[in-house]
Design an enzyme around this catalytic site. Structure first.
Site, PDB file in Angstrom:
ATOM      1  N   SER A   1      11.215 -13.904  11.953  1.00 10.58           N
ATOM      2  CA  SER A   1      10.034 -14.699  12.260  1.00 10.58           C
ATOM      3  C   SER A   1      10.415 -16.170  12.429  1.00 10.58           C
ATOM      4  CB  SER A   1       9.046 -14.546  11.111  1.00 10.58           C
ATOM      5  OG  SER A   1       8.052 -15.530  11.187  1.00 10.58           O
TER       6      SER A   1
ATOM      7  N   TYR B   1       6.810 -14.419   1.628  1.00  8.02           N
ATOM      8  CA  TYR B   1       6.989 -13.633   2.856  1.00  8.02           C
ATOM      9  C   TYR B   1       8.108 -14.230   3.703  1.00  8.02           C
ATOM     10  CZ  TYR B   1       6.372 -12.270   7.715  1.00  8.02           C
ATOM     11  OH  TYR B   1       6.616 -11.851   9.001  1.00  8.02           O
TER      12      TYR B   1
ATOM     13  N   LYS C   1      12.128 -12.916   4.914  1.00  8.26           N
ATOM     14  CA  LYS C   1      12.732 -12.891   6.257  1.00  8.26           C
ATOM     15  C   LYS C   1      14.062 -13.663   6.248  1.00  8.26           C
ATOM     16  CE  LYS C   1       9.591 -10.462   8.282  1.00  8.26           C
ATOM     17  NZ  LYS C   1       9.887  -9.068   8.602  1.00  8.26           N
TER      18      LYS C   1
HETATM   19  P1  NAD Z   1       2.306  -4.129  10.886  1.00  8.40           P
HETATM   20  O1  NAD Z   1       1.857  -4.247   9.469  1.00  8.40           O
HETATM   21  O2  NAD Z   1       1.281  -3.777  11.908  1.00  8.40           O
HETATM   22  O3  NAD Z   1       3.525  -3.110  10.997  1.00  8.40           O
HETATM   23  C1  NAD Z   1       4.437  -2.891   9.962  1.00  8.40           C
HETATM   24  C2  NAD Z   1       4.505  -1.402   9.713  1.00  8.40           C
HETATM   25  O4  NAD Z   1       5.446  -1.157   8.661  1.00  8.40           O
HETATM   26  C3  NAD Z   1       3.166  -0.820   9.257  1.00  8.40           C
HETATM   27  O5  NAD Z   1       2.859   0.293  10.071  1.00  8.40           O
HETATM   28  C4  NAD Z   1       3.407  -0.396   7.814  1.00  8.40           C
HETATM   29  O6  NAD Z   1       2.653   0.753   7.450  1.00  8.40           O
HETATM   30  C5  NAD Z   1       4.914  -0.159   7.808  1.00  8.40           C
HETATM   31  N1  NAD Z   1       5.570  -0.341   6.504  1.00  8.40           N
HETATM   32  C6  NAD Z   1       5.432  -1.367   5.637  1.00  8.40           C
HETATM   33  N2  NAD Z   1       6.227  -1.174   4.558  1.00  8.40           N
HETATM   34  C7  NAD Z   1       6.883   0.003   4.759  1.00  8.40           C
HETATM   35  C8  NAD Z   1       7.833   0.742   4.018  1.00  8.40           C
HETATM   36  N3  NAD Z   1       8.250   0.345   2.824  1.00  8.40           N
HETATM   37  N4  NAD Z   1       8.291   1.905   4.526  1.00  8.40           N
HETATM   38  C9  NAD Z   1       7.861   2.350   5.733  1.00  8.40           C
HETATM   39  N5  NAD Z   1       6.958   1.704   6.480  1.00  8.40           N
HETATM   40  C10 NAD Z   1       6.467   0.530   6.004  1.00  8.40           C
HETATM   41  O7  NAD Z   1       3.015  -5.503  11.277  1.00  8.40           O
HETATM   42  P2  NAD Z   1       3.487  -6.030  12.692  1.00  8.40           P
HETATM   43  O8  NAD Z   1       2.627  -7.188  13.051  1.00  8.40           O
HETATM   44  O9  NAD Z   1       3.645  -4.911  13.643  1.00  8.40           O
HETATM   45  O10 NAD Z   1       4.899  -6.634  12.294  1.00  8.40           O
HETATM   46  C11 NAD Z   1       6.091  -5.865  12.388  1.00  8.40           C
HETATM   47  C12 NAD Z   1       7.231  -6.670  11.811  1.00  8.40           C
HETATM   48  O11 NAD Z   1       7.307  -7.920  12.495  1.00  8.40           O
HETATM   49  C13 NAD Z   1       7.056  -7.007  10.329  1.00  8.40           C
HETATM   50  O12 NAD Z   1       8.315  -6.928   9.695  1.00  8.40           O
HETATM   51  C14 NAD Z   1       6.563  -8.440  10.357  1.00  8.40           C
HETATM   52  O13 NAD Z   1       6.908  -9.143   9.181  1.00  8.40           O
HETATM   53  C15 NAD Z   1       7.300  -8.987  11.565  1.00  8.40           C
HETATM   54  N6  NAD Z   1       6.621 -10.146  12.166  1.00  8.40           N
HETATM   55  C16 NAD Z   1       5.330 -10.049  12.552  1.00  8.40           C
HETATM   56  C17 NAD Z   1       4.676 -11.142  13.101  1.00  8.40           C
HETATM   57  C18 NAD Z   1       3.232 -11.069  13.502  1.00  8.40           C
HETATM   58  O14 NAD Z   1       2.601 -12.125  13.703  1.00  8.40           O
HETATM   59  N7  NAD Z   1       2.638  -9.893  13.660  1.00  8.40           N
HETATM   60  C19 NAD Z   1       5.367 -12.357  13.254  1.00  8.40           C
HETATM   61  C20 NAD Z   1       6.713 -12.430  12.857  1.00  8.40           C
HETATM   62  C21 NAD Z   1       7.339 -11.304  12.317  1.00  8.40           C
END
Ligand code: NAD
Ligand code: UDP
Length: 376
Positions: free
Chosen positions: A162, A187, A191
């Site tokens: 991120s 959080y 990362k």
């Molecule tokens: P999201 O919550 O929609 O997707 C994450 C998925 O991981 C979910 O389906 C959840 O059920 C699953 N999950 C969580 N912990 C788990 C575990 N221990 N075992 C198996 N599955 C697990 O989030 P997203 O927005 O799709 O983000 C995906 C990744 O990108 C994350 O790592 C997030 O930190 C990173 N990210 C997201 C953003 C954003 O703005 N959406 C920005 C920067 C980074």
């Protein structure tokens, strides 16, 4: 236990805390179901917002995928729609990334050439009140995943990092070689720590590749309106909040401060269409096939939009009003954050194609066609 896509899905799919697998949902019975000769990409967290869009793009590009998710923040309906949109089947396991045995079974059942690792908890505010859950799930889960990958001889990982790793002190446009780590919440620290762990792993064994993708602000949805972001409860992030105000679920948007040093006083961010972001993962996987070592890339557009810019763009793209008021600043926010995305273009051959109008239109299509998200 239910059967879907010709593959056994174990467990009910209901939301559960991110604990380890129970014997009930352990993918013990999967071994008999597989045996493909082609190499697959394992997508962790593939039911989530960015993961589901990436699965579609991978399938469209002819890649074979295997998906795992513990459904902590996702619903089975998302993957059902991915399959419908892509017109293609793939194996899914309800599996927690901290479940070493469960992961071993997945790796034993499939030839995995690379992992795209989305699984993680992502709510900044929640991470402040539940730091141990964030360290356990995000950091602990990634360590377990990497250990099992190494055992299985799969040493290519594309990681969802991120822009938050750049912290408070770097000026925008943010570049990959700027210092990281001055993060302001648990959080963000997960990362940063995971990036450092993956760099260490690459130093320890030159066969490893870690592509660290630093996302800016993903918004938008698949152009079909069938998949999108489905946040639980009241959204924290701007675009889902705007969409829920526009549809009448929430009365008005509170803009978190209009006294920042920006063109209109409201916070500036680098919004990127989720499908462009998904495409970036395909390029990152290709890169991982031909390179070793750890390498970070910004995935953003390089353009900054203020909160008011985004509200106006949403109203004009969709012809719907977004009532808003100016509220106080949100703790921990910075004025301006946008990327220099030129390294991704130069090295990966990736560039965001969609503009803010596409992002607003596609967010609204998803919201208006699915007012209750995947619960419809
Ligand atoms: P999201 O919550 O929609 O997707 C994450 C998925 O991981 C979910 O389906 C959840 O059920 C699953 N999950 C969580 N912990 C788990 C575990 N221990 N075992 C198996 N599955 C697990 O989030 P997203 O927005 O799709 O983000 C995906 C990744 O990108 C994350 O790592 C997030 O930190 C990173 N990210 C997201 C953003 C954003 O703005 N959406 C920005 C920067 C980074
Ligand atoms: N924001 C806002 N009202 C909201 C949610 C967000 O004014 O209800 C602002 C926030 O202060 C920031 C921008 O919108 O300037 C993007 O916030 P978001 O939480 O989506 O992303 P992040 O701050 O993590 O980059």
């Amino acid at each position: 236990m239910t059967e879907i896509f010709g593959i056994m899905i174990v467990g009910s799919g209901r939301k559960r805390p991110p604990a380890g697998l129970t014997t009930e949902n352990h993918p013990t019975h999967m071994l008999a179901l597989k045996e493909e000769s082609r190499m697959s990409i394992l997508v962790t967290g593939g039911c989530g917002y960015i993961g589901s869009h990436t699965c579609i793009e991978l399938l469209k590009a002819g890649r074979d995928i295997v998906v795992i998710d513990n459904y902590y923040n996702a619903k089975p309906e998302a993957l059902r729609r991915v399959k419908e949109l892509a017109g293609k089947d793939f194996p899914f396991y309800e599996c927690d990334i901290r479940d070493e045995e469960g992961l071993r079974r997945v790796f034993a059942a499939h030839d995995i050439e690379a992992v795209i690792h989305f699984a993680g908890l992502k709510a900044v505010g929640e991470s402040v009140s539940k730091p141990l859950e964030y360290y356990d799930n995000n950091v602990g889960g990634t360590v377990t995943l990497c250990r099992v990958m190494a055992e299985a001889g799969c040493k290519r990982i594309v990681f969802s990092s991120s822009a938050t790793v750049y912290g408070m002190n770097n000026p925008s446009p943010l570049k990959e070689d700027m210092p990281t780590g001055a993060v302001t919440n648990p959080y963000g620290r997960t990362k940063y720590i995971i990036e450092e762990i993956l760099k260490d792993v690459c130093v320890s064994d030159p066969a490893w590749t870690a592509v660290l993708l630093r996302y800016f602000n993903p918004i938008g949805a698949h152009e079909s309106g069938r998949i999108g972001e489905d946040p639980n409860g009241i959204p924290n992030n701007l675009m889902p909040y705007i969409s829920q105000v526009a549809i009448g679920k929430l009365p008005q948007l509170a803009i978190h401060g209009d006294d920042y040093d920006t063109h209109d006083g409201t916070g500036v961010r680098d919004y990127i269409h989720v499908v462009d972001l998904a495409d970036g993962h395909l390029k990152a996987v290709d890169y991982a096939m031909t390179h070793t070592g750890a390498e970070a890339f910004n995935l953003g557009t390089g353009r900054g939009y203020s909160v008011l810019d985004l509200v106006k763009a949403f109203e004009s793209a969709n012809g719907v009003p977004v009532p808003h008021v100016i509220g106080p600043r949100r703790a921990g926010d910075i004025a301006t954050c946008y990327s220099d995305p030129s390294k991704a273009e130069r090295v990966l051959g990736w560039k965001a194609k969609r503009g803010v109008e596409d992002m607003c239109r596609d967010s609204w299509r998803w919201q208006s066609q699915n007012p209750k998200g995947y619960d419809e």
